[in-house]
Design a protein around this motif. Structure first.
Motif, PDB file in Angstrom:
ATOM      1  N   TYR A 115       0.848  -1.235   0.107  1.00  0.00           N
ATOM      2  CA  TYR A 115      -0.054   0.100  -0.184  1.00  0.00           C
ATOM      3  C   TYR A 115       1.150   1.285  -0.037  1.00  0.00           C
ATOM      4  N   ASP A 116       0.746   2.139  -1.001  1.00  0.00           N
ATOM      5  CA  ASP A 116       1.354   3.493  -0.956  1.00  0.00           C
ATOM      6  C   ASP A 116       0.889   4.347   0.094  1.00  0.00           C
ATOM      7  N   TYR A 117       1.762   4.357   1.325  1.00  0.00           N
ATOM      8  CA  TYR A 117       1.132   5.235   2.407  1.00  0.00           C
ATOM      9  C   TYR A 117       1.079   6.660   2.074  1.00  0.00           C
ATOM     10  N   THR A 118       2.291   7.106   1.272  1.00  0.00           N
ATOM     11  CA  THR A 118       2.473   8.429   0.938  1.00  0.00           C
ATOM     12  C   THR A 118       1.369   8.982   0.025  1.00  0.00           C
ATOM     13  N   ASN A 151      -1.868   7.195  -0.059  1.00  0.00           N
ATOM     14  CA  ASN A 151      -3.180   6.734   0.338  1.00  0.00           C
ATOM     15  C   ASN A 151      -3.643   5.877  -0.886  1.00  0.00           C
ATOM     16  N   LEU A 152      -2.666   4.853  -1.399  1.00  0.00           N
ATOM     17  CA  LEU A 152      -3.267   4.179  -2.370  1.00  0.00           C
ATOM     18  C   LEU A 152      -2.894   2.664  -2.599  1.00  0.00           C
ATOM     19  N   TYR A 153      -4.002   1.735  -2.678  1.00  0.00           N
ATOM     20  CA  TYR A 153      -3.797   0.618  -2.594  1.00  0.00           C
ATOM     21  C   TYR A 153      -2.705   0.203  -3.805  1.00  0.00           C
ATOM     22  N   LYS A 154      -1.834  -0.862  -3.811  1.00  0.00           N
ATOM     23  CA  LYS A 154      -0.957  -1.114  -4.953  1.00  0.00           C
ATOM     24  C   LYS A 154      -1.352  -2.699  -5.505  1.00  0.00           C
ATOM     25  N   TYR A 155      -1.146  -3.555  -4.484  1.00  0.00           N
ATOM     26  CA  TYR A 155      -1.261  -5.043  -5.230  1.00  0.00           C
ATOM     27  C   TYR A 155      -1.143  -5.892  -3.828  1.00  0.00           C
ATOM     28  N   ASP A 156      -1.639  -7.113  -4.151  1.00  0.00           N
ATOM     29  CA  ASP A 156      -1.478  -8.283  -2.883  1.00  0.00           C
ATOM     30  C   ASP A 156      -0.722  -9.433  -3.626  1.00  0.00           C
ATOM     31  N   LEU A 157       0.017 -10.155  -3.024  1.00  0.00           N
ATOM     32  CA  LEU A 157       0.916 -11.355  -3.484  1.00  0.00           C
ATOM     33  C   LEU A 157       0.375 -12.382  -2.446  1.00  0.00           C
ATOM     34  N   ALA A 158       0.361 -13.664  -2.846  1.00  0.00           N
ATOM     35  CA  ALA A 158      -0.041 -14.872  -2.000  1.00  0.00           C
ATOM     36  C   ALA A 158       1.057 -16.222  -2.700  1.00  0.00           C
ATOM     37  N   VAL A 159       1.614 -16.907  -1.694  1.00  0.00           N
ATOM     38  CA  VAL A 159       2.379 -18.040  -2.171  1.00  0.00           C
ATOM     39  C   VAL A 159       2.290 -19.037  -1.000  1.00  0.00           C
TER      40      VAL A 159
END
Length: 136
Positions: free
Chosen positions: A73-76, A78-86
């Motif tokens: 999440y881009d805290y600066t 206030n923007l969601y970027k992406y999720d990962l899972a493994v």
């Protein structure tokens, strides 16, 4: 006599190559700027971040039947970027700026990395969060 000199030279060259590989390995292992483990007693997952190239690596490091998840999440901004899972012990997934889109993290911004584990049918557990600035 010449054969002994040639063999001696080959042995010395082989040792030099082996020594250079031995010393090169720790340098490559030390390329991560930041890292964080899941917040359980025996961590089952790890996230690593390298600002140069915006490289993010998420790994499952325990054979426990749980998957490891990550939210960036881009805290600066206030923007969601992406999720990962493994999932699966020893398996990793890696993203980098060269993939484009959400993986190209804005230089100088602070990003919130949240890692957790989840087992099928259960609620997410063992969260941990860190704030890392993308500066290189």
């Amino acid at each position: 006599m010449k054969l002994r000199g040639v063999l001696s030279g080959i042995s010395a060259a082989a040792l030099a190559v082996a020594a250079s590989l031995t010393f090169a390995a720790p340098a490559s292992a030390a390329t991560w700027d930041e890292w964080m483990y899941t917040d359980d007693a025996n961590p089952g997952g790890v996230v690593r971040f390298r600002a140069d190239g915006d490289v993010v690596q998420l790994c499952d490091i325990q054979a426990d039947g749980w998957k490891v998840y990550l939210r960036v999440y881009d805290y600066t901004q206030n923007l969601y970027k992406y999720d990962l899972a493994v999932g699966g012990n020893g398996n990793c997934i890696e993203t980098r700026a060269s993939f484009g889109g959400p993986y190209d993290l804005r230089e100088g911004n602070v990003f919130e990395f949240t890692i957790w584990m989840q087992q099928a049918g259960n609620y997410p557990s063992f969260h941990d969060t860190a704030y890392w600035r993308n500066v290189n």
